[in-house]
Enzyme design. Structure first.
Site, PDB file in Angstrom:
ATOM      1  N   GLY A 155      -9.623   4.821  -6.206  1.00 13.90           N
ATOM      2  CA  GLY A 155      -8.364   4.084  -6.332  1.00 13.90           C
ATOM      3  C   GLY A 155      -7.279   4.630  -5.429  1.00 13.90           C
ATOM      4  N   ASP A 179       0.868  -1.180   0.000  1.00 13.48           N
ATOM      5  CA  ASP A 179       0.000   0.000   0.000  1.00 13.48           C
ATOM      6  C   ASP A 179       0.904   1.228   0.000  1.00 13.48           C
ATOM      7  OD1 ASP A 179      -1.605   2.152   0.715  1.00 13.48           O
ATOM      8  OD2 ASP A 179      -2.697   1.050   2.260  1.00 13.48           O
ATOM      9  N   ILE A 180       0.815   2.031  -1.032  1.00 15.82           N
ATOM     10  CA  ILE A 180       1.744   3.158  -1.211  1.00 15.82           C
ATOM     11  C   ILE A 180       1.593   4.210  -0.099  1.00 15.82           C
ATOM     12  CG2 ILE A 180       0.352   4.677  -2.715  1.00 15.82           C
ATOM     13  CD1 ILE A 180       2.946   4.881  -4.490  1.00 15.82           C
ATOM     14  N   SER A 240      -2.311   4.627 -14.384  1.00 16.51           N
ATOM     15  CA  SER A 240      -3.247   4.395 -15.507  1.00 16.51           C
ATOM     16  C   SER A 240      -3.767   2.968 -15.676  1.00 16.51           C
ATOM     17  CB  SER A 240      -2.653   4.839 -16.858  1.00 16.51           C
ATOM     18  OG  SER A 240      -2.726   6.245 -17.008  1.00 16.51           O
ATOM     19  N   THR A 241      -3.279   2.008 -14.875  1.00 15.04           N
ATOM     20  CA  THR A 241      -3.717   0.625 -15.143  1.00 15.04           C
ATOM     21  C   THR A 241      -4.942   0.196 -14.344  1.00 15.04           C
ATOM     22  OG1 THR A 241      -2.288  -0.464 -13.515  1.00 15.04           O
ATOM     23  CG2 THR A 241      -1.334  -0.018 -15.686  1.00 15.04           C
ATOM     24  N   ASP A 288      -5.669   7.381  -5.601  1.00 14.87           N
ATOM     25  CA  ASP A 288      -5.888   8.804  -5.314  1.00 14.87           C
ATOM     26  C   ASP A 288      -6.711   8.966  -4.029  1.00 14.87           C
ATOM     27  OD1 ASP A 288      -5.984  11.553  -5.672  1.00 14.87           O
ATOM     28  OD2 ASP A 288      -7.333  11.499  -7.398  1.00 14.87           O
TER      29      ASP A 288
HETATM   30  P1  ADP Z   1      -5.710   5.176 -12.715  1.00 14.04           P
HETATM   31  O1  ADP Z   1      -6.958   6.019 -12.714  1.00 14.04           O
HETATM   32  O2  ADP Z   1      -4.464   5.981 -13.050  1.00 14.04           O
HETATM   33  O3  ADP Z   1      -5.855   3.937 -13.524  1.00 14.04           O
HETATM   34  P2  ADP Z   1      -6.192   3.738 -10.176  1.00 14.04           P
HETATM   35  O4  ADP Z   1      -6.042   4.291  -8.800  1.00 14.04           O
HETATM   36  O5  ADP Z   1      -7.554   3.361 -10.635  1.00 14.04           O
HETATM   37  O6  ADP Z   1      -5.483   4.816 -11.157  1.00 14.04           O
HETATM   38  O7  ADP Z   1      -5.254   2.448 -10.328  1.00 14.04           O
HETATM   39  C1  ADP Z   1      -3.860   2.517 -10.454  1.00 14.04           C
HETATM   40  C2  ADP Z   1      -3.219   1.361  -9.694  1.00 14.04           C
HETATM   41  O8  ADP Z   1      -3.156   1.703  -8.301  1.00 14.04           O
HETATM   42  C3  ADP Z   1      -3.994   0.035  -9.759  1.00 14.04           C
HETATM   43  O9  ADP Z   1      -3.052  -1.014  -9.964  1.00 14.04           O
HETATM   44  C4  ADP Z   1      -4.613  -0.073  -8.361  1.00 14.04           C
HETATM   45  O10 ADP Z   1      -4.797  -1.424  -7.971  1.00 14.04           O
HETATM   46  C5  ADP Z   1      -3.517   0.569  -7.541  1.00 14.04           C
HETATM   47  N1  ADP Z   1      -3.839   0.996  -6.158  1.00 14.04           N
HETATM   48  C6  ADP Z   1      -5.036   1.275  -5.590  1.00 14.04           C
HETATM   49  N2  ADP Z   1      -4.870   1.616  -4.295  1.00 14.04           N
HETATM   50  C7  ADP Z   1      -3.532   1.563  -4.032  1.00 14.04           C
HETATM   51  C8  ADP Z   1      -2.715   1.779  -2.874  1.00 14.04           C
HETATM   52  N3  ADP Z   1      -3.233   2.146  -1.706  1.00 14.04           N
HETATM   53  N4  ADP Z   1      -1.358   1.610  -2.990  1.00 14.04           N
HETATM   54  C9  ADP Z   1      -0.804   1.245  -4.170  1.00 14.04           C
HETATM   55  N5  ADP Z   1      -1.511   1.027  -5.283  1.00 14.04           N
HETATM   56  C10 ADP Z   1      -2.864   1.167  -5.224  1.00 14.04           C
END
Ligand code: ADP
Length: 171
Positions: free
Chosen positions: A32, A10-11, A117-118, A34
């Site tokens: 997501g 988790d970032i 973006s994925t 964000d």
């Molecule tokens: P985008 O709109 O750029 O596609 P998303 O947030 O929908 O962004 O997804 C981008 C990536 O971030 C996906 O692989 C998602 O699983 C991942 N993600 C979601 N929450 C977290 C988190 N807390 N830490 C790291 N990665 C995350």
């Protein structure tokens, strides 16, 4: 030791100088990663973001990290996948390049990226991973100030894609 490390996690929990947010053009929060970053940083992050007047796709802006363990958040906006003929590859590459340039300019030594973006933006995973790793490797080749780049993947499928891209492109 390798300067790029692919990790599962988790970032919002990573202890680095800066984490990168996969934001949208408004910079006013979303779903997501964000949403997770705004929840963990607290409302002051949104307050600072309101003053930035949004961000163009492929560009990057920096804020403080507030309640996050990271000192800074670099907000970048990835392209929405539209089939591949809308400059998506170059825009995604720009996200990584501009984020790293902004980091270096601010004296950041350790930085963590999510898989830009994925998720909701539907960029094909393996294609995105190759672009991300290529841009990070290229940047590190010409820049000595950044010591460590983490690719923080939220699930195993994503982690495997970036690990594979790193193995393929770093030899
Ligand atoms: P985008 O709109 O750029 O596609 P998303 O947030 O929908 O962004 O997804 C981008 C990536 O971030 C996906 O692989 C998602 O699983 C991942 N993600 C979601 N929450 C977290 C988190 N807390 N830490 C790291 N990665 C995350």
């Amino acid at each position: 030791m390798e300067k790029i490390q692919v990790v599962l996690g988790d970032i919002t929990k990573i202890e680095v100088d800066a984490i990168v947010n996969a934001a949208n053009n408004t910079l006013l929060g979303g779903g997501g990663v964000d949403g997770a970053i705004h929840r963990a940083a607290g409302p002051e992050l949104l307050e600072e973001c309101r003053k930035l007047n949004g961000c163009k796709t492929g560009e990057a802006k920096i804020t403080k990290g507030y309640k996050l363990p990271a000192k800074y958040v670099i907000h970048t906006v990835g392209p929405v996948w539209q089939g591949g003929n809308a400059n998506e590859d170059e825009l995604l590459a720009s996200c990584y390049r501009n984020s790293l340039e902004l980091a270096a300019k601010n004296g950041i030594k350790t930085i963590a990226f999510p898989s830009i973006s994925t998720g909701a933006y539907r960029f094909p995973l393996n294609r995105a991973a190759k672009i991300a790793i290529r841009e990070i490797l290229n940047f590190l080749k010409d820049n000595e100030s950044i010591e460590k780049v983490y690719m923080v993947c939220f699930d195993e499928k994503t982690m495997n894609a970036y690990a594979e891209a790193l193995q393929e492109l770093s030899q």
